[in-house]
Design an enzyme around this catalytic site. Structure first.
Site, PDB file in Angstrom:
ATOM      1  N   GLU A  66     -45.879   5.675   4.943  1.00 33.11           N
ATOM      2  CA  GLU A  66     -45.197   6.228   3.776  1.00 33.11           C
ATOM      3  C   GLU A  66     -44.882   7.699   4.009  1.00 33.11           C
ATOM      4  OE1 GLU A  66     -46.387   5.103  -0.238  1.00 33.11           O
ATOM      5  OE2 GLU A  66     -46.538   7.243  -0.739  1.00 33.11           O
ATOM      6  N   PHE A  67     -43.646   8.093   3.650  1.00 31.70           N
ATOM      7  CA  PHE A  67     -43.193   9.472   3.753  1.00 31.70           C
ATOM      8  C   PHE A  67     -42.677   9.943   2.399  1.00 31.70           C
ATOM      9  CE2 PHE A  67     -42.462   7.462   7.918  1.00 31.70           C
ATOM     10  CZ  PHE A  67     -43.173   8.312   8.751  1.00 31.70           C
ATOM     11  N   PHE A  68     -42.508  11.267   2.262  1.00 31.05           N
ATOM     12  CA  PHE A  68     -41.902  11.805   1.051  1.00 31.05           C
ATOM     13  C   PHE A  68     -40.702  12.674   1.439  1.00 31.05           C
ATOM     14  CE2 PHE A  68     -45.421  14.839   2.018  1.00 31.05           C
ATOM     15  CZ  PHE A  68     -44.681  16.001   2.226  1.00 31.05           C
ATOM     16  N   ASP A 158     -44.848   9.967 -12.297  1.00 34.85           N
ATOM     17  CA  ASP A 158     -45.573  11.094 -12.880  1.00 34.85           C
ATOM     18  C   ASP A 158     -44.689  11.844 -13.866  1.00 34.85           C
ATOM     19  OD1 ASP A 158     -47.862  10.645 -11.296  1.00 34.85           O
ATOM     20  OD2 ASP A 158     -46.920  11.669  -9.606  1.00 34.85           O
ATOM     21  N   PRO A 203     -55.570   7.070 -13.475  1.00 34.09           N
ATOM     22  CA  PRO A 203     -56.169   8.319 -13.975  1.00 34.09           C
ATOM     23  C   PRO A 203     -56.139   8.446 -15.493  1.00 34.09           C
ATOM     24  CG  PRO A 203     -54.873   8.772 -12.013  1.00 34.09           C
ATOM     25  CD  PRO A 203     -54.664   7.308 -12.340  1.00 34.09           C
ATOM     26  N   LYS A 250     -47.731  -7.516 -14.508  1.00 33.09           N
ATOM     27  CA  LYS A 250     -46.701  -7.065 -13.567  1.00 33.09           C
ATOM     28  C   LYS A 250     -46.417  -8.124 -12.512  1.00 33.09           C
ATOM     29  CE  LYS A 250     -48.574  -2.971 -12.528  1.00 33.09           C
ATOM     30  NZ  LYS A 250     -48.696  -1.606 -11.940  1.00 33.09           N
TER      31      LYS A 250
END
Length: 441
Positions: A66-68, A158, A203, A250
């Site tokens: 995974e990258f951003f 987020d 969270p 889901k």
């Protein structure tokens, strides 16, 4: 990665060989729609189909990455090079690209996903509900479909920068379940859909306990609770049940793969998978593994996600917090130990949150015996350019640089303006006029 009382010291970890990923295109794989027929590009296979094919053939567990999206053009250029290197060296089953908080990287995320697809990756693009109305979501999905991308990670996302609470956009979606339902209603079976799973609880579902409440925790709560800055927090059993019910919704709505939130105690993941199966959640579950690259980043992510950190891990990290090289080396050694435990427990694969870096991933794979000699080939001279696009991760307590000097963020306003303490004086810095120093993690 994570530290627990060693089940097998790193030097004694068996050389588990995971064969390089070879992708057999499932029967459902098709070409891109007629609009792109001239390019005659093959659409990506769905991840769930690849996994099922591999399991049917008895193949070894896989790895994925995974990258951003980086903040600068230089960072994007460097990421292209790293993606290519890591594709050739690790043969990932699929590769994720994230979608910035508040939709802050929407266009770049799509561009990077298409680049990955066009350069031999099975692209798995994240898509969030934050700041996304129905027309934007539809447009993004259609561009993916037209470009040959067939895998989406459906997420709530987020809050946008400067906001502590998530709020639905007018005309948009309120949660990942809405997005899954929308995709299946509007695009049928065109996409493979992954969703997030939270072994410790989301969270927002984790509660800080009062001192007198700690002793009253149930056995299951004790196994997943965290202690951060002396405060014990846990997803209570009644909230955990709601979390599991929602995950089941889901999957029942059309999600066919689960990728987990980072965790630092592998036993939490192993117990959670057992609960998933007991709940009737039968799709592939892939553990998401956050590489420990730096002490500060580790502490930041633990606080943000309220992750459980075993006391032995906390002690180890504190003992080396001022030695950057030692922290990275520890990330490699313990990363391999945890990965081995997950594989021994039956994990179908290992999904690495690379943080756009490679050293810890390469070292971990070498330790496991999945690869050989990759660590010596690692090159992170471009690490400074691997800072996430957007300032959603620039929050209270971060260190930033501006023309007024370096200082600590006191507050981020809704418009991106930062209130920064520089040498004891408060400065108000407009969005775009300050830069966070270093990588977030």
């Amino acid at each position: 990665f994570f530290f627990l009382p060693s089940l097998f010291p790193p030097s004694s970890i068996p050389a588990l060989r995971i064969a390089p990923t070879s992708i057999t295109m499932p029967p459902s794989c098709d070409t891109v729609p007629e609009a792109d027929a001239a390019e005659t590009k093959m659409a990506d296979p769905k991840i769930v189909d690849i996994i099922k094919t591999r399991e049917g053939e008895g193949q070894e567990p896989f790895t994925s990455l995974e990258f951003f999206p980086p903040r600068t053009d230089e960072g994007v250029k460097n990421l292209y090079a790293r993606m290519e290197r890591m594709k050739e060296s690790t043969s990932p089953l699929f590769t994720d690209i994230t979608w910035g908080a508040g939709g802050s990287t929407a266009d770049l995320s799509l561009d990077l996903a298409l680049h990955m697809h066009n350069n031999g990756h099975v692209a798995n693009m994240h898509l969030t509900c934050t700041n996304m109305d129905e027309s934007i979501i539809r447009d993004a999905l259609q561009k993916c479909l037209d470009g040959g991308i067939r895998n989406i990670v459906a997420l709530r996302g987020d809050p946008p920068e400067g906001q502590d609470e998530w709020k639905a956009t007018e005309g948009g979606f309120s949660c990942a379940l809405d997005l899954v339902r929308y995709m299946r209603a509007e695009f049928g079976d065109a996409f493979g859909i992954a969703v997030a799973g939270y072994p410790e609880g989301h969270p927002n579902a984790i509660t800080d306990l009062k001192p007198e409440e700690v002793e009253g925790m149930t056995d299951s709560e004790k196994k997943r609770c965290s202690v951060i800055n002396g405060v014990t927090a846990v997803c209570r059993d009644e909230d955990y049940k709601k979390e599991m019910d929602y995950l089941k919704e889901k999957v029942d709505a059309g999600a066919d793969v689960i990728i987990t939130q980072m965790f630092f105690d592998p036993d939490v993941f192993i117990n959670w998978v057992k609960d998933c199966r007991a709940w009737g959640i039968d799709c592939p579950i892939i553990p998401g593994l956050m590489c420990i690259n730096a002490y500060a980043g580790f502490k930041k992510m633990v606080g943000f996600c309220k992750s459980r950190v075993p006391p032995s891990l906390e002690e180890k990290m504190e003992s080396m917090k001022d030695d950057k090289d030692a922290v990275k080396q520890f990330g490699i050694e313990y990363g391999a130990e945890v990965c081995q435990k997950l594989l021994d427990a039956g994990a179908c694969g290992l999904h690495f949150y690379t943080l756009n870096l490679e050293k810890v991933v390469y070292g971990t794979l070498d330790k496991l015996g999945i690869s050989s000699g990759l660590l010596e080939q690692s090159n992170e001279k471009d690490a400074a350019s691997m800072v996430a696009k957007g300032s959603a991760w620039c929050k209270k307590g971060d260190t930033v640089k501006s023309s007024a000097g370096e200082g600590t963020v006191v507050e981020i306003k809704a418009n991106g303006t930062a209130i920064v303490d520089i040498g004891g004086e408060t400065h108000e810095l407009a969005k775009g006029s300050y830069e966070k120093l270093g990588n977030a993690v």
